[in-house]
Scaffold this motif. Structure first.
Motif, PDB file in Angstrom:
ATOM      1  N   SER A 265       0.838  -1.205   0.000  1.00 33.34           N
ATOM      2  CA  SER A 265       0.000   0.000   0.000  1.00 33.34           C
ATOM      3  C   SER A 265       0.867   1.247   0.000  1.00 33.34           C
ATOM      4  N   LEU A 266       1.934   1.239   0.766  1.00 33.73           N
ATOM      5  CA  LEU A 266       2.849   2.367   0.821  1.00 33.73           C
ATOM      6  C   LEU A 266       3.514   2.599  -0.536  1.00 33.73           C
ATOM      7  N   LEU A 267       4.010   1.535  -1.143  1.00 37.05           N
ATOM      8  CA  LEU A 267       4.719   1.643  -2.419  1.00 37.05           C
ATOM      9  C   LEU A 267       3.814   2.082  -3.568  1.00 37.05           C
ATOM     10  N   ALA A 268       2.513   1.940  -3.415  1.00 34.88           N
ATOM     11  CA  ALA A 268       1.582   2.376  -4.467  1.00 34.88           C
ATOM     12  C   ALA A 268       1.676   3.873  -4.716  1.00 34.88           C
ATOM     13  N   HIS A 269       2.222   4.625  -3.774  1.00 32.83           N
ATOM     14  CA  HIS A 269       2.352   6.082  -3.902  1.00 32.83           C
ATOM     15  C   HIS A 269       3.684   6.510  -4.513  1.00 32.83           C
ATOM     16  N   TYR A 270       4.524   5.553  -4.903  1.00 30.74           N
ATOM     17  CA  TYR A 270       5.858   5.850  -5.409  1.00 30.74           C
ATOM     18  C   TYR A 270       5.971   5.453  -6.874  1.00 30.74           C
ATOM     19  N   ALA A 271       6.661   6.276  -7.657  1.00 34.72           N
ATOM     20  CA  ALA A 271       6.879   6.005  -9.077  1.00 34.72           C
ATOM     21  C   ALA A 271       7.810   4.804  -9.246  1.00 34.72           C
ATOM     22  N   ASP A 272       7.687   4.126 -10.361  1.00 37.29           N
ATOM     23  CA  ASP A 272       8.548   2.965 -10.638  1.00 37.29           C
ATOM     24  C   ASP A 272      10.025   3.336 -10.629  1.00 37.29           C
ATOM     25  N   ASP A 273      10.348   4.557 -11.060  1.00 38.21           N
ATOM     26  CA  ASP A 273      11.746   4.981 -11.139  1.00 38.21           C
ATOM     27  C   ASP A 273      12.151   5.896  -9.984  1.00 38.21           C
ATOM     28  N   VAL A 274      11.476   5.763  -8.850  1.00 37.31           N
ATOM     29  CA  VAL A 274      11.763   6.585  -7.668  1.00 37.31           C
ATOM     30  C   VAL A 274      13.231   6.457  -7.267  1.00 37.31           C
ATOM     31  N   VAL A 275      13.774   7.534  -6.733  1.00 37.16           N
ATOM     32  CA  VAL A 275      15.112   7.533  -6.141  1.00 37.16           C
ATOM     33  C   VAL A 275      14.939   7.966  -4.690  1.00 37.16           C
ATOM     34  N   PHE A 276      15.481   7.164  -3.777  1.00 35.64           N
ATOM     35  CA  PHE A 276      15.333   7.427  -2.348  1.00 35.64           C
ATOM     36  C   PHE A 276      16.713   7.400  -1.713  1.00 35.64           C
ATOM     37  N   THR A 277      16.992   8.399  -0.870  1.00 36.14           N
ATOM     38  CA  THR A 277      18.275   8.439  -0.171  1.00 36.14           C
ATOM     39  C   THR A 277      18.050   8.407   1.333  1.00 36.14           C
ATOM     40  N   SER A 278      18.963   7.739   2.022  1.00 35.26           N
ATOM     41  CA  SER A 278      18.864   7.654   3.477  1.00 35.26           C
ATOM     42  C   SER A 278      20.165   7.102   4.048  1.00 35.26           C
ATOM     43  N   PRO A 279      20.616   7.656   5.171  1.00 32.87           N
ATOM     44  CA  PRO A 279      21.773   7.064   5.824  1.00 32.87           C
ATOM     45  C   PRO A 279      21.489   5.648   6.326  1.00 32.87           C
ATOM     46  N   VAL A 280      20.230   5.338   6.597  1.00 32.16           N
ATOM     47  CA  VAL A 280      19.881   3.971   7.004  1.00 32.16           C
ATOM     48  C   VAL A 280      20.061   3.025   5.826  1.00 32.16           C
ATOM     49  N   ALA A 281      19.717   3.472   4.626  1.00 33.42           N
ATOM     50  CA  ALA A 281      19.930   2.643   3.435  1.00 33.42           C
ATOM     51  C   ALA A 281      21.414   2.323   3.268  1.00 33.42           C
ATOM     52  N   ALA A 282      22.264   3.287   3.593  1.00 34.67           N
ATOM     53  CA  ALA A 282      23.708   3.046   3.505  1.00 34.67           C
ATOM     54  C   ALA A 282      24.122   1.901   4.419  1.00 34.67           C
ATOM     55  N   GLN A 283      23.422   1.737   5.542  1.00 34.96           N
ATOM     56  CA  GLN A 283      23.735   0.661   6.489  1.00 34.96           C
ATOM     57  C   GLN A 283      23.115  -0.666   6.079  1.00 34.96           C
ATOM     58  N   LEU A 284      21.927  -0.634   5.475  1.00 35.35           N
ATOM     59  CA  LEU A 284      21.173  -1.865   5.207  1.00 35.35           C
ATOM     60  C   LEU A 284      21.340  -2.418   3.799  1.00 35.35           C
ATOM     61  N   VAL A 285      21.691  -1.562   2.839  1.00 37.52           N
ATOM     62  CA  VAL A 285      21.781  -1.998   1.444  1.00 37.52           C
ATOM     63  C   VAL A 285      23.247  -1.895   1.015  1.00 37.52           C
ATOM     64  N   GLU A 286      23.902  -3.019   1.003  1.00 37.93           N
ATOM     65  CA  GLU A 286      25.323  -3.064   0.679  1.00 37.93           C
ATOM     66  C   GLU A 286      25.596  -2.456  -0.696  1.00 37.93           C
ATOM     67  N   GLY A 287      26.586  -1.581  -0.729  1.00 38.20           N
ATOM     68  CA  GLY A 287      27.002  -0.970  -1.983  1.00 38.20           C
ATOM     69  C   GLY A 287      26.121   0.165  -2.471  1.00 38.20           C
ATOM     70  N   SER A 288      25.108   0.541  -1.702  1.00 41.31           N
ATOM     71  CA  SER A 288      24.171   1.579  -2.153  1.00 41.31           C
ATOM     72  C   SER A 288      24.684   2.992  -1.920  1.00 41.31           C
ATOM     73  N   ASP A 289      25.609   3.158  -0.971  1.00 42.69           N
ATOM     74  CA  ASP A 289      26.035   4.493  -0.539  1.00 42.69           C
ATOM     75  C   ASP A 289      24.851   5.345  -0.114  1.00 42.69           C
ATOM     76  N   GLY A 290      23.763   4.686   0.306  1.00 40.44           N
ATOM     77  CA  GLY A 290      22.599   5.397   0.798  1.00 40.44           C
ATOM     78  C   GLY A 290      21.607   5.809  -0.264  1.00 40.44           C
ATOM     79  N   VAL A 291      21.810   5.388  -1.512  1.00 39.92           N
ATOM     80  CA  VAL A 291      20.912   5.737  -2.614  1.00 39.92           C
ATOM     81  C   VAL A 291      20.250   4.471  -3.137  1.00 39.92           C
ATOM     82  N   VAL A 292      18.915   4.485  -3.137  1.00 43.39           N
ATOM     83  CA  VAL A 292      18.132   3.341  -3.609  1.00 43.39           C
ATOM     84  C   VAL A 292      17.388   3.793  -4.863  1.00 43.39           C
ATOM     85  N   ARG A 293      17.537   3.045  -5.953  1.00 44.89           N
ATOM     86  CA  ARG A 293      16.939   3.438  -7.236  1.00 44.89           C
ATOM     87  C   ARG A 293      15.903   2.422  -7.696  1.00 44.89           C
ATOM     88  N   GLY A 294      14.686   2.908  -7.902  1.00 48.50           N
ATOM     89  CA  GLY A 294      13.609   2.075  -8.425  1.00 48.50           C
ATOM     90  C   GLY A 294      12.746   1.483  -7.330  1.00 48.50           C
TER      91      GLY A 294
END
Length: 118
Positions: free
Chosen positions: A24-53
């Motif tokens: 339900s949450l993701l329904a509000h986000y575009a398919d090509d969304v770009v999201f940045t977060s220092p938490v992503a840097a910790q949880l997503v290896e190699g992301s440098d905190g940037v999540v694409r798509g």
């Protein structure tokens, strides 16, 4: 941005997060969304905190909920700009967070999780 639509979005956003309802949450986000977060840097290896798509965002948030099963947000304030909404909230640990969301029409195309500097 219409204040009624914004309030509806924020109400749904916090409800979906607190229910851990990512689809339900993701329904509000575009398919090509770009999201940045220092938490992503910790949880997503190699992301440098940037999540694409949307698929990568789903994977990041799924891992976040796995690691923080008690995740819960309390919205404190909402700020509105031009095509931008900032949601100020307190997380389950009592931390203050701002989510900066940029819209293209009804969908979020960019998001930034920001945390209180310590």
């Amino acid at each position: 941005m219409d204040s009624t639509a914004i309030q509806g979005f924020v109400d749904g956003w916090v409800r979906d997060w607190n229910a851990h309802d990512l689809e339900s949450l993701l329904a509000h986000y575009a398919d090509d969304v770009v999201f940045t977060s220092p938490v992503a840097a910790q949880l997503v290896e190699g992301s440098d905190g940037v999540v694409r798509g949307k698929a990568a965002l789903r994977a990041y948030w799924t891992e976040g909920l796995r690691r923080f099963p008690d995740l819960r947000f309390e919205v404190l304030a909402t700020y509105v700009g031009v095509d931008t909404v900032v949601i100020n909230y307190r997380n389950q640990r009592g931390g203050l967070v701002n989510e900066v969301l940029v819209f293209d029409g009804p969908l979020v195309v960019r998001g930034h999780g920001t945390y209180l500097a310590t």
